[in-house]
Design an enzyme around this catalytic site. Structure first.
Site, PDB file in Angstrom:
ATOM      1  N   CYS A 150       0.817  -1.223   0.000  1.00 44.55           N
ATOM      2  CA  CYS A 150       0.000   0.000   0.000  1.00 44.55           C
ATOM      3  C   CYS A 150       0.847   1.268   0.000  1.00 44.55           C
ATOM      4  O   CYS A 150       0.631   2.179  -0.806  1.00 44.55           O
ATOM      5  CB  CYS A 150      -0.967  -0.028   1.179  1.00 44.55           C
ATOM      6  SG  CYS A 150      -0.173  -0.021   2.804  1.00 44.55           S
TER       7      CYS A 150
ATOM      8  N   HIS B 143      -2.176   1.146   6.985  1.00 35.29           N
ATOM      9  CA  HIS B 143      -2.664   1.043   5.615  1.00 35.29           C
ATOM     10  C   HIS B 143      -2.965   2.442   5.094  1.00 35.29           C
ATOM     11  O   HIS B 143      -3.361   3.347   5.845  1.00 35.29           O
ATOM     12  CB  HIS B 143      -3.930   0.180   5.557  1.00 35.29           C
ATOM     13  CG  HIS B 143      -4.345  -0.183   4.164  1.00 35.29           C
ATOM     14  ND1 HIS B 143      -3.596  -1.018   3.355  1.00 35.29           N
ATOM     15  CD2 HIS B 143      -5.422   0.188   3.423  1.00 35.29           C
ATOM     16  CE1 HIS B 143      -4.192  -1.149   2.185  1.00 35.29           C
ATOM     17  NE2 HIS B 143      -5.301  -0.430   2.198  1.00 35.29           N
TER      18      HIS B 143
ATOM     19  N   HIS C 165      -6.189   1.624  -3.695  1.00 38.48           N
ATOM     20  CA  HIS C 165      -5.169   1.188  -2.736  1.00 38.48           C
ATOM     21  C   HIS C 165      -4.723  -0.225  -3.082  1.00 38.48           C
ATOM     22  O   HIS C 165      -5.354  -0.907  -3.908  1.00 38.48           O
ATOM     23  CB  HIS C 165      -5.732   1.233  -1.311  1.00 38.48           C
ATOM     24  CG  HIS C 165      -6.851   0.261  -1.079  1.00 38.48           C
ATOM     25  ND1 HIS C 165      -6.831  -0.692  -0.081  1.00 38.48           N
ATOM     26  CD2 HIS C 165      -8.034   0.066  -1.733  1.00 38.48           C
ATOM     27  CE1 HIS C 165      -7.949  -1.393  -0.106  1.00 38.48           C
ATOM     28  NE2 HIS C 165      -8.692  -0.967  -1.100  1.00 38.48           N
TER      29      HIS C 165
END
Length: 257
Positions: free
Chosen positions: A84, A138, A150
């Site tokens: 990510c 994240h 993402h």
């Protein structure tokens, strides 16, 4: 009865609620594999200097779209596999020439915090990692309409709805990358009113006064010149000289002085 008890558990609306809840609360499962579409309308950002540059954001979203389907690979930063934070870092470097930190927590620290209701396309959105209520683990690129692009650990680079229970429970906040705002780029937002120009005072029109026409030159009158014959002048001077010698205090003497 067990199913009924599970159904009665309250829904998860924030990571703080989950972190402080009882031990029986279960975090939502990952979203279903049903694809989420990208917003189809043009990119809309704010109209201030602190707003994201819509032109730059459009390029970021198009660049992110080209990564869709790339598999997830922890520590990866290329098309063979990406995680990510590597995805976000690589995207901003390639499209906007902006250098971001390598991990999501540092990226959050590098951004200016933005309230959820103030998110603009181009902002970053941050979430807890595997543990609800834990540290940031994240990150995704916000693209508008409550959606983000993402790198998911299970499905690679995808589009997701940040209101889905799985992400809503883990949402930590949004951040704006200062380097892609209008102020940092030295650009003016579209639709922003130009600064009023100072009004110059209106000067009166110049009045032209014609010069008088030159008149004919007037000849100067000749000065009258009295000519005294030299002999007469010499006699007068001699007479006055004699008078001065004989009577120096007379009026004649004073007149000669």
């Amino acid at each position: 009865m067990a199913l009924l008890a599970l159904a009665s558990l309250p829904a998860c609306h924030s990571h703080r609620t989950v972190a402080r809840g009882g031990h029986g609360r279960v975090a939502p499962a990952r979203p279903a594999s049903r694809p989420v579409e990208l917003p189809s309308h043009p990119v809309v950002t704010g109209s201030g200097a602190d707003s994201n540059d819509a032109e730059v954001v459009s390029r970021l979203i198009e660049g992110a779209r080209s990564w869709l389907g790339t598999p997830y690979r922890y520590g990866g930063t290329d098309r063979d596999g990406v995680d990510c934070s590597g995805f976000v870092q690589r995207l901003f470097a390639d499209i906007a020439a902006v250098s971001l930190p390598r991990n999501s927590r540092k990226q959050a620290e590098d951004c200016r915090p933005v309230a959820r209701e103030g998110l603009q396309p181009g902002d970053l959105v941050f979430f807890n990692g595997s543990r609800v209520g834990g540290d940031i683990g994240h990150v995704g690129l916000y693209v508008g309409d409550q959606r983000m692009i993402h790198a998911s650990t299970s499905r690679g680079v995808i589009v997701s709805d940040i209101n889905a229970d799985y992400y809503a429970c883990r949402y930590c906040g949004g951040g704006r990358v200062a380097a892609i705002t209008y102020g940092a780029r030295g650009r003016k937002p579209k639709g922003a009113k130009a600064a009023p120009q100072p009004v110059q005072p209106e000067l009166p029109a110049p009045v032209m006064i014609p010069a008088p026409e030159p008149s004919a030159p007037v000849a100067a009158a000749p000065a009258s010149v009295t000519v005294v014959p030299h002999a007469i002048s010499a006699r007068v001077d001699s007479a006055f000289a004699i008078l001065r010698m004989t009577e120096p205090d007379t009026i004649c003497s004073d007149w000669m002085d």
